[in-house]
Design a protein around this motif. Structure first.
Motif, mmCIF file in Angstrom:
data_model
loop_
_atom_site.group_PDB
_atom_site.id
_atom_site.type_symbol
_atom_site.label_atom_id
_atom_site.label_comp_id
_atom_site.label_asym_id
_atom_site.label_seq_id
_atom_site.Cartn_x
_atom_site.Cartn_y
_atom_site.Cartn_z
ATOM 1 N N LYS A 65 0.830 -1.203 0.000
ATOM 2 C CA LYS A 65 0.000 0.000 0.000
ATOM 3 C C LYS A 65 0.868 1.259 0.000
ATOM 4 N N ASP A 66 0.388 2.325 -0.634
ATOM 5 C CA ASP A 66 1.089 3.601 -0.530
ATOM 6 C C ASP A 66 0.600 4.341 0.715
ATOM 7 N N ASP A 67 1.089 5.560 0.909
ATOM 8 C CA ASP A 67 0.783 6.311 2.126
ATOM 9 C C ASP A 67 -0.701 6.628 2.275
ATOM 10 N N ASN A 68 -1.452 6.544 1.178
ATOM 11 C CA ASN A 68 -2.876 6.848 1.252
ATOM 12 C C ASN A 68 -3.741 5.601 1.318
ATOM 13 N N GLY A 69 -3.075 4.432 1.470
ATOM 14 C CA GLY A 69 -3.833 3.198 1.621
ATOM 15 C C GLY A 69 -4.265 2.591 0.294
ATOM 16 N N ASN A 70 -3.818 3.186 -0.819
ATOM 17 C CA ASN A 70 -4.126 2.592 -2.129
ATOM 18 C C ASN A 70 -3.022 1.607 -2.526
ATOM 19 N N GLU A 104 12.174 1.934 -5.063
ATOM 20 C CA GLU A 104 11.932 2.575 -6.357
ATOM 21 C C GLU A 104 12.171 4.085 -6.263
ATOM 22 N N SER A 105 11.953 4.663 -5.098
ATOM 23 C CA SER A 105 12.143 6.111 -4.952
ATOM 24 C C SER A 105 13.606 6.517 -5.073
#
Lengths: 96, 96, 96, 96, 96, 96, 96
Positions: E49-54, E88-89
């Motif tokens: 998940k990303d920081d927004n939960g997606n 990846e960042s």
């Protein structure tokens, strides 16, 4: 007589003298690097909002005997009495 | 007899003596830089809200034998018994 | 026999001996400043909530062979066996 | 006559001279490492939004006597008068 | 043959030898303090998940030639081949 | 003639000479460790989104005389004129 | 010919030589501790999501002449041309 209304999530506490500590006695070992101290809550802050935008509700109340960590907090003297303003989050626990 | 109600997400634990450690034995290597210690949970904190504004729910319960990291936590002595107040997040695991 | 249930998003892993590393061999160069190590997951943590308040789901499962970074994690010895408690986020990858 | 409208959640305060401190007297111990100071709020900032996107509401008002921490804040002199611009969060409490 | 599935938002890359760099040539000046390097993506992580939960979606894909910063990433050797696991960042760009 | 459109929440300001400071005079004490300076806003940034995803709205406007902190900001010279690009949050207040 | 597609919120810029700087001239004082530099945007990154989960939209576009801060960014040389990959947030302003 002067008094202080702490701002935000801060509380005002008064350190307890040795003969005022709670029955049964909470004594802190001399070797503890970060000695907590026993104190009594004398005023709650204005509260405000918590990180989620809800009204902040204090867990402690005036009169509670609490254990506070040595760090955090600022000393003030009111009417000759030494008090401490600190964030409620610097209170370790409530003594009963 | 005095007792402490930890504030927020803190818990109160009592370090276990060598003869109280769990059967089968969890022994920590002498060379470990950050030695964990075995302890028993004696009180849960007041909880409060988690980062999302929901009620914080403790994972450990009173009586659990836990491994705690050496860092974090403040030593207190109640009725002659040495205890430790620490954040539940400083508990590494539950021993069973 | 004693066992540990890691708390939160931590996992329990057992470092693999040289003769247990995966076929084909993952060897780490001696010059690597931050050497990862191969290990086997022996227990998953209690999980809890992720940063968005959803149930945390582990990506690894018990039995997975994983690469772990040298930093992070705490050594424990259970029944004479050296194990490591670390956050799942300190696992670099799953070896297959 | 020049005046300053503080930006955002800042306030403008004027340190109180010794003969202006609140009745009953708040005296700070000489030994305090981080001495707070008594001051009067002379202007509130433009406010803006808080971290949750809601309008920021000041807790203090113009005329309030406040305790401010020594750190934070920038000194300015207006019409020969020394003032201090600081974030409301650097105000420890309201003196009454 | 052994392979690694990177965990989370990490990717596995293989540094390109001098004769494999992209046509037209990306050469990095010797004086650059933080020299990036050209590499080929060999495996994508599990995402999560990303920081927004997606669901996290990778921007790079297997086979992409990428520029990676010198910092971040851990070296591993699989079947005699030196690879790098990195977030990846830490990929600066895709070379085409 | 060249001009600069600051990016994001930055503004472009021009420091005021001694004879341009606001009537009544804001003079900064020589002893102030972090001396603020009086300047005039000459351009607002592109704005963009604030932390909550809403359109960022500037509080200052072109022509405002402002107090800026010494830290933050980058000096640029346009058509022989020294200007400063800084974040609006580094503006302490509006002088009127 | 090789080219680079910057990843995420990064952009690719080419520093402008002295005879390419914008008409009217933006000259930076020699004494500036943190000298910005004039450059031309040659490629936008892949964008991705901003902190609120919305599609990130670049403010600059290819061909824009920009002022960039000295810090941040990584030098790369493509086809003999020195370029810089940096985050759009390290761009101070657009020169026109």
């Amino acid at each position: 007589m002067a008094s202080i209304q702490p701002l935000g999530q801060r509380v005002l506490v008064k350190r307890l003298a040795a003969d005022e500590v709670s029955a049964g006695g909470i004594v802190l070992p001399d070797t503890a690097k970060e000695k907590p101290q026993e104190a009594e809550v004398t005023a709650l802050g204005t509260g405000g909002k918590d990180d989620n935008g809800n009204d902040f509700v204090f867990t402690v109340k005036v009169g509670d005997k609490v254990l506070i960590s040595k760090y955090g907090g600022t000393e003030v003297k009111i009417d000759g009495e030494e008090l401490l303003i600190l964030s409620e989050s610097d209170i370790l626990g409530i003594v009963s």
